[in-house]
Design an enzyme around this catalytic site. Structure first.
Site, mmCIF file in Angstrom:
data_model
loop_
_atom_site.group_PDB
_atom_site.id
_atom_site.type_symbol
_atom_site.label_atom_id
_atom_site.label_comp_id
_atom_site.label_asym_id
_atom_site.label_seq_id
_atom_site.Cartn_x
_atom_site.Cartn_y
_atom_site.Cartn_z
ATOM 1 C CG ASP A 79 -1.767 -1.123 1.431
ATOM 2 O OD1 ASP A 79 -1.732 -2.041 0.596
ATOM 3 O OD2 ASP A 79 -2.500 -1.148 2.434
ATOM 4 C CD GLU A 258 -6.956 -4.610 4.052
ATOM 5 O OE1 GLU A 258 -6.227 -5.044 4.953
ATOM 6 O OE2 GLU A 258 -6.762 -4.830 2.846
#
Length: 714
Positions: A79, A258
């Site tokens: 990420d 998320e």
């Protein structure tokens, strides 16, 4: 405390040499039928020969490494974190393992750029310790020193990072902060960490931003398995008050949420009509399986986000009808009887010990016969009930054999209907036609007689309905930011000086991220994209356009640049050029009137295979077809489609290829498909495919794109 860890960066091999640019003007007198013909001249849908040039011999990893999409020099990356602009620099932090090319030791890697495309990799900014790994988060610039981290009288504000601290022993995820006084190079942990701790093992990914109308900081955090975004507010960055929650909503029930984000975007270029967009990355419930990004459009008052009706199906809304059982209590409903051990003493709250993630059920509870694993057996039987409607509908998953089944018994225990799962843990709707049984009493019995693989069954929400309940298509459940496999966990840059909203995301998918065939690095970020909202016939939708800084890398001299010509003429122009390499941008504009068959470009074309990117008028779909005869991992060989949102007289394809990355921005970015492609390093050709009618193209341009990674930051 968070400590810094240093390591030595090794030089990256220089970008591969590319052939000199070749410019082709529009070709007159090309082969093929006249564009106004009725197709009587036979042209095969794809007759473009393989490229015959001899490309340089390179290793797979060298060919697959992007040159203008960010990758670290080596090791694992996922990420993006803490995207921020400060003191003339764009900061890209990211989930990073400084010790290897698999997930682990999660730290914040760090790179900076002055132009969004030339990145300088710096030492790890926030390093993992034996007590705290640094999971995803965000960075803000505290200009008013509301947190008090900058020294009194300091001319330079602190950069403040918020991240999820993961305790590898207790598995608790809590929200931490750290501050930097050296322009983001190093961070000092706040002595009062964690700033939010609810004792959860699934509570993560803080996104913090300033909300000017209320004069407060706002933090979004996901309760991942509840499919909720929790919204907190603060005036000092240290003390946070929970203001509201959002969710579950949108994509398939009971997946994992998320990396939330919340931004205000102009509508059709008009800031006065700006709307708020809440973004949530989801795992297990995305379009093609695994990871994806959904969004909601609505209003935000500084404390609560309220989504507009989107016209999509909400998979979490129960169908109307007469409820038989929903299994939401701590015990099975009154009258239900148990035998054996498989079903436990009451409903399960999702997956049981040793079971894969269970999704698709409504609410918190469900029937689950995985107690004791697949070896357990038993039955769960309902009390008698009267059939009142034409259909009996329910959610079911688990084993597909008759040994794991739900059955309907009528009269003297005669089995009238039975159903099983599909060897997955995703509960899906099934319906029985019971119209001939209306008015009769019946009994339901869940049976687990299996002891081997998939020897269990999951059931939820049994309801009598007037019509069968169709399993919704995941594409219709939510608004999706990207319709490919490989765009996840995007966040927006904070503190941008020019009013743009920019983001980038991790180009991978948790279904196969650990299996990607690259060394010594694993993971790449997308092109930076500029965001806004546009009006379409389906309503407001997110638009993503390539940031201007990336477009500046396009070589001004085109390999091909032709105007209005027949498709066969354009195909001949492409066939005439030498292999194009692996860094380029193509733009194709095609009128839709009279278009009968799919048209588009073949990319990474070699002697045996190519990746197809195009538009199919039969379904009004854009697509990326990366099917291959030799997939390197599950999920690689797939065709990804997305409905066209606009209804204009012509469509556009803008395709950016870079090593192993492929991003399609169709119709000006109203539809985006991002995919990874691991083609033969020798496959560097580009060709055009079309139907037998030889359609007219409005234009076709193909440009090389300059490499930018690891250029010095001045």
């Amino acid at each position: 405390m968070i400590t810094r860890r240093s390591f030595t960066l090794l030089p990256l091999p220089l970008p591969l040499p590319l052939p000199l640019p070749l410019s082709l003007a529009a070709c007159g007198g090309g082969q093929g039928a006249d564009p106004s013909s009725n197709g009587s001249t036979a042209i095969a849908p794809t007759v473009n020969p393989p490229q015959t040039g001899t490309p340089p011999v390179v290793t797979e990893s060298d060919a697959w490494r992007p040159r203008f999409h960010y990758t670290p020099l080596r090791n694992w990356m996922n990420d993006p974190n803490g995207l921020c602009f400060f003191a003339g620099e764009y900061h890209l932090y990211y989930q990073y393992n400084p010790l290897g090319s698999q997930w682990g030791n999660m730290s914040w890697g760090h790179s900076v750029s002055r132009d969004l495309v030339s990145w300088k990799e710096l030492p790890v900014a926030i390093a993992a310790t034996d007590r705290v790994m640094a999971f995803s988060g965000s960075v803000i610039v505290d200009r008013d020193n509301s947190g008090g981290f900058a020294p009194i009288g300091s001319a330079e504000p602190a950069m403040v990072a918020f991240f999820t601290g993961f305790d590898p022993v207790s598995k608790i995820q809590s929200q931490h902060l750290a501050y930097s006084l050296d322009q983001g190079r190093s961070y000092t942990a706040f002595a009062g960490n964690p700033v939010i701790d609810i004792g959860s093992t699934e509570f993560r990914d803080p996104k913090v931003f300033w909300h000017a109308p209320t004069g407060r900081w706002v933090m979004l955090v996901v309760a991942a398995l509840l499919q909720e975004v929790w919204i907190y507010t603060s005036t000092n960055l240290k003390d946070w008050t929970k203001a509201s929650t959002f969710g579950p909503a949108g994509s398939a029930a009971n997946n994992i949420w998320e990396v939330p984000d919340l931004v205000e975007l102009p509508v059709d270029g008009n800031l006065a009509r700006a709307r708020w967009v809440l973004v949530v990355s989801v795992n297990y419930g995305a379009l093609w399986g695994g990871s994806g990004v959904q969004y909601f459009i609505g209003d935000f008052d500084g404390a609560r986000f309220v989504a507009d009706p989107s016209g999509t199906i909400d998979a979490l809304t129960p169908p109307a009808g007469d409820l038989v059982a929903d299994f939401e209590g701590s015990a099975f409903p009154p009258g239900w009887s148990i035998s054996g051990t498989a079903f436990g003493s009451g409903p399960a709250a999702g997956a049981l010990d040793g079971q894969m993630h269970v999704s698709g059920h409504l609410g918190r509870g469900l029937v689950n016969s995985f107690h004791g694993g697949d070896a357990g057996t038993g039955t769960l039987t309902s009390p008698p009930f009267t059939i009142t409607r034409r259909h009996l509908s329910f959610l079911i998953a688990g084993g597909s054999t008759n040994l794991t089944r739900l059955e309907l018994l009528v009269g003297d225990h005669v089995v009238m209907r039975r159903a099983s799962g599909d060897d997955t843990e995703v509960l899906k709707w099934q319906s029985w036609d019971v119209s001939a049984l209306i008015g009769l009493q019946a009994v339901l019995r869940a049976v687990d007689e299996a002891t081997g693989s998939w020897g269990h069954i999951c059931i939820d929400h049994i309801v009598m309905t007037d019509a069968p309940v169709a399993q919704p298509n995941v594409a219709d459940i939510a608004l999706w930011a990207d319709h490919g496999r490989d765009f996840y966990a995007p966040i927006t840059f904070s503190n941008l000086p020019d009013g743009r909203v920019l983001w980038l995301g991790w180009m991978s998918n948790w279904d196969y991220a650990r299996a990607l065939p690259t060394q010594p690095w694993r993971g790449q970020q997308s092109i930076p994209r500029q965001l806004d909202l546009v009006t379409t016939p389906q309503g407001l939708r997110l638009r993503q356009r390539v940031a201007d800084e990336v477009s500046a890398l396009i070589e001004p001299v085109a390999l091909v640049n032709i105007g209005s010509v027949a498709a066969a003429t354009a195909a001949a122009s492409l066939a005439a050029i030498a292999p194009t390499g692996r860094q380029w941008m193509a733009r194709l504009v095609v009128p839709t009137a009279g278009l009968l068959a799919a048209v588009g470009l073949e990319l990474f074309k070699g002697t045996a295979q190519a990746v197809r990117v195009g538009y199919d008028p039969a379904g009004a779909n854009f697509f990326v077809d990366r099917t291959t005869s030799a997939p390197r991992f599950a999920g690689q060989s797939e065709r990804h489609v997305a409905k066209r949102l606009l209804d204009g007289p012509e469509f556009t394809l803008e395709i950016w290829a870079d090593g192993s990355t492929l991003e399609l921005f169709a119709d000006g970015g109203t539809v985006v498909i991002s995919d990874l492609v691991y083609a033969d390093p020798a496959a560097t050709g580009v060709a055009l495919f079309h139907g037998a009618e030889n359609p007219l193209l409005r234009s076709l341009a193909l440009h090389r794109v300059r490499a930018s990674l690891f250029a010095p930051v001045t």
